[in-house]
Design an enzyme around this catalytic site. Sequence first.
Site, PDB file in Angstrom:
ATOM      1  N   LYS A 255      -5.976  -2.113  -1.741  1.00  0.00           N
ATOM      2  CA  LYS A 255      -5.188  -1.403  -0.721  1.00  0.00           C
ATOM      3  C   LYS A 255      -6.068  -0.985   0.457  1.00  0.00           C
ATOM      4  O   LYS A 255      -5.658  -1.097   1.612  1.00  0.00           O
ATOM      5  CB  LYS A 255      -4.499  -0.199  -1.369  1.00  0.00           C
ATOM      6  CG  LYS A 255      -3.427  -0.645  -2.378  1.00  0.00           C
ATOM      7  CD  LYS A 255      -2.981   0.470  -3.289  1.00  0.00           C
ATOM      8  CE  LYS A 255      -1.885   0.000  -4.241  1.00  0.00           C
ATOM      9  NZ  LYS A 255      -1.585   0.953  -5.317  1.00  0.00           N
TER      10      LYS A 255
ATOM     11  N   VAL B 286       0.857  -1.200   0.000  1.00  0.00           N
ATOM     12  CA  VAL B 286       0.000   0.000   0.000  1.00  0.00           C
ATOM     13  C   VAL B 286       0.884   1.238   0.000  1.00  0.00           C
ATOM     14  O   VAL B 286       1.789   1.365   0.831  1.00  0.00           O
ATOM     15  CB  VAL B 286      -0.915   0.045   1.250  1.00  0.00           C
ATOM     16  CG1 VAL B 286      -1.844   1.262   1.191  1.00  0.00           C
ATOM     17  CG2 VAL B 286      -1.715  -1.236   1.398  1.00  0.00           C
TER      18      VAL B 286
HETATM   19  N1  HSE Z   1      -0.358   0.321 -10.143  1.00  0.00           N
HETATM   20  C1  HSE Z   1      -0.197   1.037  -8.907  1.00  0.00           C
HETATM   21  C2  HSE Z   1      -0.442   2.510  -9.127  1.00  0.00           C
HETATM   22  C3  HSE Z   1       1.176   0.918  -8.332  1.00  0.00           C
HETATM   23  O1  HSE Z   1      -0.624   2.963 -10.257  1.00  0.00           O
HETATM   24  O2  HSE Z   1      -0.454   3.226  -8.138  1.00  0.00           O
HETATM   25  C4  HSE Z   1       1.386  -0.272  -7.495  1.00  0.00           C
HETATM   26  O3  HSE Z   1       0.541  -0.333  -6.399  1.00  0.00           O
END
Ligand code: HSE
Length: 435
Positions: A204, A131
């Site tokens: 998250k 997270v």
């Molecule tokens: N894909 C996620 C983002 C990053 O764009 O924040 C990894 O948690």
Amino acid sequence: MKEIKVGLIGFGTVGKGLAEVLYSQRERLVKRSGMTIHLAGVADNSATELPEKFDDVTLTKDARELINNPEIDIIVELIGGMEPAKTFVLEAIAAGKHVVTANKALLSQHGAEIFAAAAKKNVEVGFEASVGGGIPVIKALKEGLVANKILSIMGIMNGTANYILSRMTDEGIHFEEVLKDAQRLGFAEADPTYDIEGIDTAHKLAILMTMAYGMPITHNEIATEGIASIEPMDIELARELGCRIKLLAISRNHGDHVEARVHPTMVPQSHLLASIHGAYNAIHFQGDTVGNVLLYGQGAGMMPTGSAVAADVVDIARNIESNSINRVPSLSYLPTEMRPRKITPMDELYGPYYFRLTVLDQPGVLSKVAGILSKYEISIESVIQKGRKKVGAVPLVIVTHHAKESAVRGALEEISKLESITAPVVKIRILEEED
Ligand code: HSE
């Protein structure tokens, strides 16, 4: 000097970040932990060689070579996704290894099984990087905020979505155009579904809620809406209303029930979260003793995420050395103290709303719409009509006072059936100033 050996599964962006951080910070880590943290092996399907400076690191295609190596203390899983990540994590735990992972999808879905297995073997599972990338948000919940009842969690937890909305705001361009650009620049995944549909944010939020409230929850229980239906027009109208549109994760603790939702939100420009720009993340907690806490930083990327993974590795190394494994419960609450809680149904939420209707510009349309809203006891705060067309449709924007979500749902269903409505209604919840 004591040496802790690390086996890394997955040498993608974050895996390379961890290797780089452990290499570049090795002297600092000795000064801070009194130990050498040695990356002993890397397992990766596609890597054929490692950079020259990692000449003391073995490379294999077989993750089990690391999992079954008795010399290795900590397995770091950085391949992401469900399988084979889940199998490797459970096999590592069964082999008595401590595990560090950045895999929010895995933990938000199978966390209960993984943490139960780890408790049984008395090993640790670190997941700081799952997270907020490099932001130490997990440690804040487990340690810094331990003496608080967490009253609310609110945040921007997906850098890709925030980057897209920020560029739409700054440049007035369409969602698809920014997304393509973000993919070209390497900001967005080749398959950005989880990012733009809010699913990554829900993963998250599930992890944070589990820790903040001591309750088991999976991301499937979180009402989730993405940003793909947001038009430049909504961004411009938000600006006129003194707001910016952000993809927010929102959870409020009402004691016997808790809110859990992810959706685009009109955030007043005066609110701290409105100023979080580009690929940055920010997570706000309200604690009953500490008050408001805002954590801000890079939510993704090789070095920031590598920094968070390395922090977990050092924590575990210190606990191995001081014989205090699981001194701090992985999920903040003791496993025996985790309690299920009711999730507030979306229909029971109250708040102000923004609706954008696409209507034929004819006499009587507004009165029909207002009539339906009045039937559902939804009070209008303001109405904006953009443009004037003798033929064709125009946008009609309605901002409401506090309304109940169930009433809004009913009213919009009825409004959508009017002949003069020519496109799906866009609904965006508005965050109140005091939130
Ligand atoms: N894909 C996620 C983002 C990053 O764009 O924040 C990894 O948690």
